[in-house]
Design an enzyme around this catalytic site. Structure first.
Site, PDB file in Angstrom:
ATOM      1  CG  ASN A   1      69.966  -9.413 -49.485  1.00  0.00           C
ATOM      2  OD1 ASN A   1      70.503  -7.993 -49.551  1.00  0.00           O
ATOM      3  ND2 ASN A   1      71.579 -10.110 -49.614  1.00  0.00           N
TER       4      ASN A   1
ATOM      5  CG  HIS B   1      62.463 -21.406 -50.380  1.00  0.00           C
ATOM      6  ND1 HIS B   1      61.741 -22.673 -50.060  1.00  0.00           N
ATOM      7  CD2 HIS B   1      61.983 -20.972 -48.984  1.00  0.00           C
ATOM      8  CE1 HIS B   1      61.002 -22.779 -49.466  1.00  0.00           C
ATOM      9  NE2 HIS B   1      61.563 -21.774 -47.853  1.00  0.00           N
TER      10      HIS B   1
ATOM     11  CG  HIS C   1      66.818 -17.455 -47.961  1.00  0.00           C
ATOM     12  ND1 HIS C   1      65.871 -16.629 -49.485  1.00  0.00           N
ATOM     13  CD2 HIS C   1      67.703 -16.787 -48.075  1.00  0.00           C
ATOM     14  CE1 HIS C   1      67.266 -16.420 -50.284  1.00  0.00           C
ATOM     15  NE2 HIS C   1      67.736 -16.212 -49.442  1.00  0.00           N
TER      16      HIS C   1
ATOM     17  CD  GLN D   1      72.406 -14.119 -46.858  1.00  0.00           C
ATOM     18  OE1 GLN D   1      73.349 -14.851 -46.653  1.00  0.00           O
ATOM     19  NE2 GLN D   1      72.317 -13.495 -48.414  1.00  0.00           N
TER      20      GLN D   1
END
Lengths: 396, 396
Positions: free
Chosen positions: B206, B217, B219, B221
């Site tokens: 996302n 930051h 990232h 999932q």
């Protein structure tokens, strides 16, 4: 055309200048929209919606409507509503197109050619679904590819104005006006369901800027789909399996289980029950179902309709106050939709209910539909149905 | 435990103080996370996640995990993730929990107990899906009601940090680091798919505050689901029907049709093809598929992985610039997810592809999922797949 849908409500159908249908539902004499001093016709310079559009060389181009494309990966129909239409008339940015026409107005700035109204329904000027005359063919392959199936998105989109007063909300219109709105919903469900090719009628309201509503005049919408929507298709599948297994109606058994358990039942009236469902997926969610097994809104009798008018307003009042202890003065944004039996199938296993829900987790805190929900269709709830129900009960 | 997933990447698995697994994927010598001066252990005062919680009387209460409830109306599993967990440790509001630990830090303000890293994956501290030890029972009835089926939401949620530098985005990490991320994705897909009870591994990102991302930051999932998600279930259904009808793979035929037509193909490399699908539902949507039939990321060979690292960055670059002509300096918010074959079924009819899409219709203009989408599951697109493709091609 004037018919008495009930003794109390007068229905008057007319046409806007571009051919769209507009229907007044008057409940108070003298019937405002039909009073002699008010105009029922629409003198705006709106071009016929279906007149040919001219290209840059002045050559007429055929009007195309929205189309449905079948997603080959899921089998679902996606409406592609970027169709070319006559869009020469647009109200000024500061105008409220759902307000009644001002006295002496040239009707340039609004959709409704009457100086007052009780409840009015009309075809959306920019519909996502539209039956374009002459475009009645069924599914066909695009570009010769059998995986690429298209068909006209030949449905209908209507707007329902709940009040002529832009400062009202549905919650504040009062039971008498709400009763008229129920009448309009039932009338439109029956009328739209009788149109050729319509498979499902979805009556709903979007309320609040948090879900993208830019027009604050109290209004709802009705979509008449030429296909059974994915959520209804899933529900039909489950309902059929349940009936095949038990001989009973799934919607009935769901309601009976909630009534038996009681912990999530938030409101009961003579004819209606509101409960937070066992597997609620939204931060705030409540379902409203009739005690009697009925497939859709037109099947409700007079007593059930009158009771609904009172009960639904009571439910909306609780939704509005859901976060009031958190210091918010903003009524809860919500989506509320009636799940009715489809027009042409599964009517024997379907049961009417309303689902109202909110994307708000807390004041100013939205539930976003991110990767898991939007990408995989998998739902994660950060609360429990029991907590939602406890809050809604507390607001009684 | 250290294994060489590829010659270039060193994998090092460790445990955080509360028992969560954390795995470094190092690609540059000296391997930063394993350097002697950096700490691999986690000295934070984190309580065991599964230690009993004490109530107000000091009595220990069993830890409960998230649960899945079956929605009787649709048959879908809804995760109810309002479970009680030990949550005593929270980083300060201004801390970045995904940043490397500062030299001499007491590790109070971050998740990663190393002063630098290349790529790191760890179990989410607040997971929506969690296998709680001892809670391994299958579905059961709640409150004696056969319509109310529950089971533990015994999955796993992981966070993938794409870079130690909080100012980067996935697009800017460079092909070498992207190659490491592909390695991590494939590794985690295989490892999570091998856990007991896992049915599907969903790798996604996302990006952007418009979809609710609060942590900037870079990232992504990974969710390991103990059930097949609804979108995958629909795709499996269609894929099975297509194979039964034609003997061919649906994903293959979809890709071939797009390649044959060409108009929506926006990017081609030796091993990958990016195209806007025929029935795109989002305002910006693009799919990325390998040329070779593979079920999932672990099945990609070295060449395909290396090519993916370059091709995916090129695609993200175009997405970032989608609205640049409209004067926006904000990169496109997007959701991007890998659709892989489920773990235990349908592997012979499934084909790997990525779906990347955005809810942004124009700068500062979101597509809201209102009544029709959220209530009925029916999608209306205001643009055409061909326009989206033309824009993405123009950005080459």
């Amino acid at each position: 055309m004037t018919t008495a849908a009930t003794p109390a409500v007068r229905k008057t159908s007319t046409r806007l200048a571009d051919g769209r249908e507009l229907i007044y539902f008057d409940d108070t004499e003298p019937y405002v929209s039909g009073a002699a001093t008010r105009r029922l016709d629409d003198p705006r310079p709106l071009p016929d919606r279906f007149a040919p559009v001219h290209d840059e060389h002045g050559d007429p181009q055929p009007v195309t409507g929205p189309e449905l494309r079948r997603d080959p990966l899921t089998g679902e129909w996606i409406a592609i509503a970027a169709h070319r239409m006559n869009r020469t008339f647009l109200p000024p940015a500061d105008a409220n197109p759902l307000a009644p026409a001002r006295p002496g107005a040239t009707y340039q700035d609004g959709e409704i050619p009457a100086e007052d109204y009780d409840v009015v329904v009309f075809e959306n000027r920019f519909p996502s679904l539209l039956a374009v005359p002459g475009l009645t063919e069924g599914p066909s392959d695009r570009d010769g590819e059998p995986l690429w199936t298209v068909r006209p998105a030949a449905g209908r989109c209507e707007v329902v104005c709940f009040s002529a007063d832009p400062t009202q909300s549905l919650r504040t219109v009062g039971p008498r006006r709400m009763r008229t709105i129920v009448e309009a919903w039932a009338d439109r469900t029956a009328a739209l369901g009788a149109l050729p090719g319509i498979e499902e009628v979805f009556v709903f309201e979007n309320r609040g800027k948090e879900i993208g509503v830019t027009l604050h005049h109290p209004h709802g919408q009705i979509y008449a789909f030429p296909y059974v929507t994915p959520r209804t298709a899933r529900m039909l599948e489950q309902a059929r399996a349940h009936t095949a297994r038990t001989g009973r109606l799934l919607g009935r058994d769901v309601l009976d289980a909630e009534l038996r358990h009681g912990a999530r039942v938030v409101l009961e009236s003579e004819h209606w029950v509101a409960y937070v469902p066992f597997a609620a997926r939204w931060p705030v969610e409540v379902h409203l179902a009739p005690r009697r097994d009925v497939p859709d809104l037109p099947a409700l009798d007079d007593d059930e309709r009158a009771d609904l008018a009172v009960t639904y307003l009571a439910l909306l009042d609780r939704l509005d106050r859901f976060f009031e202890d958190d210091g918010t003065s903003i009524p809860l944004p919500y989506i509320s939709g009636w799940h009715q039996a489809p027009v042409g199938e599964g009517r024997d296993v379907s049961r009417l209910h309303l689902e109202a829900f909110s994307v708000l987790r807390a004041p100013n805190k939205l539930k976003y539909l991110a990767g898991v929900e939007s990408g995989a269709g998998a739902w994660i709830s950060d609360t429990t149905p029991e907590k939602i129900a406890a809050r809604l009960k507390e607001l009684a």
